[in-house]
Design a protein around this motif. Sequence first.
Motif, PDB file in Angstrom:
ATOM      1  N   LYS A   1       0.845  -1.189   0.000  1.00  0.00           N
ATOM      2  CA  LYS A   1       0.000   0.000   0.000  1.00  0.00           C
ATOM      3  C   LYS A   1       0.884   1.244   0.000  1.00  0.00           C
ATOM      4  N   LEU A   2       0.269   2.374  -0.189  1.00  0.00           N
ATOM      5  CA  LEU A   2       1.034   3.616  -0.109  1.00  0.00           C
ATOM      6  C   LEU A   2       1.608   3.794   1.290  1.00  0.00           C
ATOM      7  N   TYR A   3       0.845   3.375   2.312  1.00  0.00           N
ATOM      8  CA  TYR A   3       1.300   3.487   3.702  1.00  0.00           C
ATOM      9  C   TYR A   3       0.995   2.193   4.437  1.00  0.00           C
ATOM     10  N   ASP A   4       1.604   2.037   5.598  1.00  0.00           N
ATOM     11  CA  ASP A   4       1.395   0.865   6.430  1.00  0.00           C
ATOM     12  C   ASP A   4       1.431   1.322   7.880  1.00  0.00           C
ATOM     13  N   ILE A   5       1.255   0.382   8.822  1.00  0.00           N
ATOM     14  CA  ILE A   5       1.481   0.699  10.232  1.00  0.00           C
ATOM     15  C   ILE A   5       2.691  -0.090  10.717  1.00  0.00           C
ATOM     16  N   ASP A   6       3.300   0.412  11.799  1.00  0.00           N
ATOM     17  CA  ASP A   6       4.430  -0.309  12.391  1.00  0.00           C
ATOM     18  C   ASP A   6       4.001  -0.956  13.700  1.00  0.00           C
ATOM     19  N   ALA A   7       4.960  -1.458  14.456  1.00  0.00           N
ATOM     20  CA  ALA A   7       4.659  -2.187  15.683  1.00  0.00           C
ATOM     21  C   ALA A   7       3.951  -1.324  16.720  1.00  0.00           C
ATOM     22  N   ALA A   8       4.130  -0.002  16.619  1.00  0.00           N
ATOM     23  CA  ALA A   8       3.482   0.921  17.551  1.00  0.00           C
ATOM     24  C   ALA A   8       2.178   1.474  16.983  1.00  0.00           C
ATOM     25  N   SER A   9       1.705   0.916  15.880  1.00  0.00           N
ATOM     26  CA  SER A   9       0.492   1.363  15.188  1.00  0.00           C
ATOM     27  C   SER A   9       0.629   2.766  14.621  1.00  0.00           C
ATOM     28  N   ALA A  10       1.865   3.222  14.424  1.00  0.00           N
ATOM     29  CA  ALA A  10       2.096   4.510  13.773  1.00  0.00           C
ATOM     30  C   ALA A  10       2.083   4.317  12.263  1.00  0.00           C
ATOM     31  N   LEU A  11       1.579   5.319  11.552  1.00  0.00           N
ATOM     32  CA  LEU A  11       1.540   5.258  10.093  1.00  0.00           C
ATOM     33  C   LEU A  11       2.916   5.556   9.519  1.00  0.00           C
ATOM     34  N   VAL A  12       3.355   4.703   8.578  1.00  0.00           N
ATOM     35  CA  VAL A  12       4.678   4.841   7.976  1.00  0.00           C
ATOM     36  C   VAL A  12       4.568   4.650   6.467  1.00  0.00           C
ATOM     37  N   PRO A  13       5.463   5.246   5.669  1.00  0.00           N
ATOM     38  CA  PRO A  13       5.424   5.062   4.219  1.00  0.00           C
ATOM     39  C   PRO A  13       5.731   3.619   3.829  1.00  0.00           C
ATOM     40  N   GLN A  14       5.088   3.156   2.774  1.00  0.00           N
ATOM     41  CA  GLN A  14       5.412   1.852   2.202  1.00  0.00           C
ATOM     42  C   GLN A  14       5.755   2.033   0.723  1.00  0.00           C
ATOM     43  N   LEU A  15       4.777   2.185  -0.149  1.00  0.00           N
ATOM     44  CA  LEU A  15       5.076   2.521  -1.541  1.00  0.00           C
ATOM     45  C   LEU A  15       5.257   4.029  -1.716  1.00  0.00           C
TER      46      LEU A  15
END
Length: 538
Positions: free
Chosen positions: A83-97
């Motif tokens: 996806k354009l973005y994802d979540i990390d282990a802390a449920s924070a939004l992070v860039p993916q694509l």
Amino acid sequence: MRPSPRLVAALAVLPVALAACGGGGSTGTPAAPPSIADATTDNRPVKAGGTLNIALNADPDALDPSSATTLVGREVFANMCEKLYDIDAASALVPQLAAALPEVSDDGKEVTIKLREGVKFNDGTPLDAEAVKKSLDRHRTWKKSARQADLAPVDKVTVVDPATIKLTLSQAFTPLTAQLADRAGMIMSPKALDEAGDNFGASPVCVGPFKFASRTSGSQIVLEKAPDYYDAAKVKLDKLVYKIIIDPNVRAANLKSGDVQVADQLATTTVKGVQADPNLKVVAGGGLGYYGVTINVGNANGATEKAGEVDTALGRSPQLREAFELSLDRELINKTVYNGLYEADCSPLPLDSPYRAQDLQCSKRDLAKAKQLVQASGVPTPIPVSLNTPNDATNIRLAQVIQQMAKEAGFNVSVKTGEFVSNLEQGKAGDFDAMLVGWSGRVDPDGNLTGMVTSRGANNYSGMSDPGIDDPVKQAAAESDTAKRAELYSSATKKIAELRGIVYLYHNKYYLGMHKNVAGVQYFKDGLPRFVTAGFTA
């Protein structure tokens, strides 16, 4: 209020009744929840190669990011459709694509997204702004898309340059990044879309560590390592094989035997047994979503159509729906059906959500009041209620517990079992009285509300349609201040609780069973096992 002796006696015989359909477990007070491992801390080195067999608890719907609606489908997408973005282990939004978080104009109506460069789809086609625009436009406008509500504020997608897109919105939309971190942000190969059209889900092509290889309906889905993946060096496994194993006891048994090395959504009745096996471990994820009884109050012609009258006693009468809720004991349901491993609650928002109404008080079981409401309704008892449920043992158990509890208040609940995806289709069509259904949850509260409870939402199976819900949910999506958003969501959830189109029961945790020689699995609060860095220990 203590449960009545008659109810306790009825619940006590459920394990015997369920034995024939694969149920089990004690209905007594469970031991304290076992200590559960954290998958995100397992960074042991893994060797290259191998096939990982994963047991899924249901057969996903079509693997098309635009139309798909199931959690199990998202589990597969997590490893083949980035996806354009994802979540990390802390449920924070992070860039993916995307290359970075979005740049948002002062009025919130223009959102600019820079894209990761040098990326290819799993068919070798380059990912660029034109490809992103094609997917986003399909999500927004395709008549079969379930993403239309997710991206409703997006009026236009513009290609700025090959590595940049701009989204023009009708109003500020704070949840946008979170929406683009789910299926609405999945980008599909334009070549595959042109070739397959509406049948894209039969052979999907995206960007991901693994690519689609084959699917046998009701049996398995096979993904293979993607040679064109931009971060291919991280991917160690050669293949993922998702095996559809609906029965939770069979799923646990296959994990213990080694037929599968990972099993998703372990039934809470099997968690302790899996943990007791020296070769296995259990890791926890999820918690963002909810589960409950959805009651058809206005879905006369389909979830996305205008609400209409529903000709059932429960659908017509808010008082009877209140009586039905008051007949249920959430805490006892959690103990009886789930060994206390879930979080009993009456809200669509997680217990730790900053957007949750602080003064929310869930009703306790009040059989006397429930009976009074039933008597005052004038509807002859027992009042018939047809309850649709997925045909796995745990849901059948839950339905039977509800059946016994509601019986004491004057309801005659008949349990109607069906295949999971078929139940969802009936929900969308409005072909039900009441149904057991949940939502896996999203990091932004809008994701737990707009599609499920606002007028004509794609997943608004209850058919609720009320400005007291629609207006504050829409206003909250345009608001960036957390406190103001929380106030608006509090107003909406109070109206939801009043209408009772959904009687929320609990927030479900997801328990993932794994062999101890499997490492590198990422398992977060969204409940999606990510296998990009997974493998077998040396």
